[in-house]
Scaffold this motif. Sequence first.
Motif, PDB file in Angstrom:
ATOM      1  N   ASP A  87       0.855  -1.193   0.000  1.00 58.25           N
ATOM      2  CA  ASP A  87       0.000   0.000   0.000  1.00 58.25           C
ATOM      3  C   ASP A  87       0.886   1.237   0.000  1.00 58.25           C
ATOM      4  O   ASP A  87       0.873   2.041   0.930  1.00 58.25           O
ATOM      5  CB  ASP A  87      -0.909  -0.011   1.231  1.00 58.25           C
ATOM      6  N   SER A 124      -3.733   0.467  -4.868  1.00 62.94           N
ATOM      7  CA  SER A 124      -4.192   0.659  -3.498  1.00 62.94           C
ATOM      8  C   SER A 124      -4.101   2.141  -3.135  1.00 62.94           C
ATOM      9  O   SER A 124      -3.363   2.901  -3.779  1.00 62.94           O
ATOM     10  CB  SER A 124      -3.364  -0.188  -2.528  1.00 62.94           C
ATOM     11  N   GLY A 155      -2.615   3.918  -1.001  1.00 65.75           N
ATOM     12  CA  GLY A 155      -1.328   4.506  -0.639  1.00 65.75           C
ATOM     13  C   GLY A 155      -0.338   4.608  -1.777  1.00 65.75           C
ATOM     14  O   GLY A 155       0.789   5.070  -1.578  1.00 65.75           O
ATOM     15  N   ASP A 156      -0.731   4.187  -2.969  1.00 72.28           N
ATOM     16  CA  ASP A 156       0.179   4.238  -4.117  1.00 72.28           C
ATOM     17  C   ASP A 156       0.473   5.685  -4.511  1.00 72.28           C
ATOM     18  O   ASP A 156      -0.361   6.568  -4.299  1.00 72.28           O
ATOM     19  CB  ASP A 156      -0.422   3.501  -5.321  1.00 72.28           C
TER      20      ASP A 156
END
Length: 343
Positions: free
Chosen positions: A206, A271, A273-274
Amino acid sequence: MATAVRTVLGMGAAALATLMLAPPDAQAATSAGAPVHRPSASPNPSATPSARPSARPPARPSASPSPSSSPSPSASPSSALAPPDVRIHTYAYGSHARQTMDVWWHTTGPRRPAVFVIHGGWWSGGDKKYMKSISRSYSELGYTVVNLDYRLSGDAAWPAQRTDVLAAVSAVRRHAASFNTDPGRYVLVGFSAGGHLAAAVGAYGDGRPGLRGVVGISPPVSPLSAFADGSAFGTKEQQKLRKAAIKLAGGCTPAKCPRIWSSMEVPFHASPGDPPMLAFHSSEEFVPPYQSEMLKDSLASVGVRMIVKTMAGTQHSSPLYREPGVAETVQSWIVARLGRVAG
């Protein structure tokens, strides 16, 4: 996207869902030791750090290498390529001959953000030596530059290539003080197969600590699409890319090794957090823009922005990067992510 993948694999809905939901293979990106300095054949004793395979490189290289502890010499890029305050040395971030990186770092001024450059070559060829002029351009913008090699598909199957990029990034961040570098600000710039690796690292887990952006120039982010496009009806280049993707998967087709192909398929791993991403394609090249559009849709579904730009023509990878306005757009995008370097 599911329809396209189902066509490629010839699977039922349940089997496809199993493939798409399969957890990514766990790889230890932090298992590599400290980077090993590989001095030039005729090192300058006043400028070359001590070379011990497990030792941390000093923040300001000054000691002469010890003949008893130095690894085999390898040629470093010519210092004539570098701006006046920049030093360039080659380091090993693993034990394989391909696990090396050229680090360009500024010895003066504030800690610099870093740009990691990843070459292409069908995952089976290519070399960081072809990225020297691009490395220089980002060094001239004031950034630390890491121009890296990685194990090719003939050396090891996937996910070795992604693991190598993760290991190189980890090594530089771990020794950031030695390179006058800010470990919390870096981007990845990949060309062709290197663009796939950059995006795969960006979508790994993430998000990655400190990663502010990913750039791909003609990135084949969907090996499953490359497999489908490279059928008997595809162009010679598309058929070559299909074979290259099979080789990357260890010689295994999607139907036989769905988990490996799922791991290689970047759109499957978006995701929240990319990092934001930017991709360039030519409209008629053998890695079509729709691959990046698939990734863009996947990232958008989790709230991550991606920009896909398409240029007219057939240019691929580095030749595309040299098209008018492409390099300038990429550099401006990176500056917006990393900030300008003062001093």
